[in-house]
Design a protein around this motif. Structure first.
Motif, PDB file in Angstrom:
ATOM      1  N   ASN A   1       0.791  -1.239   0.000  1.00 17.41           N
ATOM      2  CA  ASN A   1       0.000   0.000   0.000  1.00 17.41           C
ATOM      3  C   ASN A   1       0.822   1.288   0.000  1.00 17.41           C
ATOM      4  N   GLU A   2       2.120   1.205  -0.180  1.00 12.34           N
ATOM      5  CA  GLU A   2       2.919   2.417  -0.360  1.00 12.34           C
ATOM      6  C   GLU A   2       2.679   2.934  -1.780  1.00 12.34           C
ATOM      7  N   THR A   3       2.781   4.237  -1.957  1.00 13.80           N
ATOM      8  CA  THR A   3       2.590   4.848  -3.267  1.00 13.80           C
ATOM      9  C   THR A   3       3.876   5.547  -3.687  1.00 13.80           C
ATOM     10  N   LEU A   4       4.299   5.280  -4.910  1.00  9.65           N
ATOM     11  CA  LEU A   4       5.480   5.912  -5.482  1.00  9.65           C
ATOM     12  C   LEU A   4       5.058   6.800  -6.642  1.00  9.65           C
ATOM     13  N   HIS A   5       5.796   7.861  -6.855  1.00 13.43           N
ATOM     14  CA  HIS A   5       5.535   8.753  -7.977  1.00 13.43           C
ATOM     15  C   HIS A   5       6.238   8.210  -9.219  1.00 13.43           C
ATOM     16  N   MET A   6       5.535   8.236 -10.334  1.00 13.64           N
ATOM     17  CA  MET A   6       6.112   7.843 -11.615  1.00 13.64           C
ATOM     18  C   MET A   6       6.201   9.098 -12.481  1.00 13.64           C
ATOM     19  N   SER A   7       7.400   9.431 -12.906  1.00 14.28           N
ATOM     20  CA  SER A   7       7.538  10.638 -13.723  1.00 14.28           C
ATOM     21  C   SER A   7       7.074  10.369 -15.146  1.00 14.28           C
ATOM     22  N   ARG A   8       6.664  11.420 -15.804  1.00 15.70           N
ATOM     23  CA  ARG A   8       6.124  11.335 -17.156  1.00 15.70           C
ATOM     24  C   ARG A   8       7.129  10.719 -18.133  1.00 15.70           C
ATOM     25  N   SER A   9       8.412  11.040 -17.951  1.00 18.82           N
ATOM     26  CA  SER A   9       9.419  10.540 -18.887  1.00 18.82           C
ATOM     27  C   SER A   9       9.642   9.028 -18.771  1.00 18.82           C
ATOM     28  N   TYR A  10       9.268   8.433 -17.647  1.00 18.68           N
ATOM     29  CA  TYR A  10       9.423   6.982 -17.476  1.00 18.68           C
ATOM     30  C   TYR A  10       8.099   6.232 -17.610  1.00 18.68           C
ATOM     31  N   ALA A  11       6.988   6.928 -17.680  1.00 27.27           N
ATOM     32  CA  ALA A  11       5.664   6.310 -17.619  1.00 27.27           C
ATOM     33  C   ALA A  11       5.432   5.254 -18.701  1.00 27.27           C
TER      34      ALA A  11
END
Length: 156
Positions: free
Chosen positions: A127-137
């Motif tokens: 249930n942890e949330t990580l940010h995904m950047s647009r350049s890696y999406a």
């Protein structure tokens, strides 16, 4: 005789192994052998976290993600968080064969630990949330889709 030649000879001489491989290929397909080997190796491969004063050992499979801040890498696992100095590039080179992918400039995530990807958020099975950047999406979503489609292929 090199190792590959030895394996080939073992396969030629071992009828039971031949039968098991043929049965597996007929039921699941050749691509599933690669997935089975990857899964097996990730379940049985150890990761060493070395610092100047300590060393910790745990299974690669236990790692959720790694993040870096000022050359200090935090390794988030099922058992806790470990820290060491290093580079994310070096860690990714070692872990990518085990289903790890870079999801932003400072984070590598295990595809095996991803529950969902929604917009720019990756939610892990803990249930942890990580940010995904647009350049890696695009790369992350494609890798996650391929990873899950290999796991969910119907039996033949």
């Amino acid at each position: 005789m090199n190792l590959l030649q030895e394996w080939k000879q073992e396969l030629i001489n071992n009828q039971n192994l031949q039968n098991n491989l043929i049965t597996f290929i007929n039921q699941y397909g050749i691509s599933e052998i690669e997935y089975a080997l990857l899964l097996y190796s990730s379940l049985h491969h150890e990761y060493l976290c070395k610092t100047k004063s300590s060393i910790s050992k745990f299974d690669v499979y236990d790692i959720y993600y790694l993040e870096i801040r000022e050359h200090r890498i935090s390794i988030h696992t099922h058992h806790g968080t470990y820290t060491k100095h290093g580079t994310l590039a070096k860690e990714l080179k070692f872990l990518s064969p085990y289903g790890f992918i870079k999801c932003n400039q400072s984070c590598i995530v295990s595809l095996n630990k991803v529950r969902t990807i929604h917009h720019k958020d990756i939610t892990l099975i803990n249930n942890e949330t990580l940010h995904m950047s647009r350049s890696y999406a695009t790369k992350v979503i494609l890798a996650y889709s391929q990873y899950n489609s290999a796991k969910l292929k119907p039996q033949k």
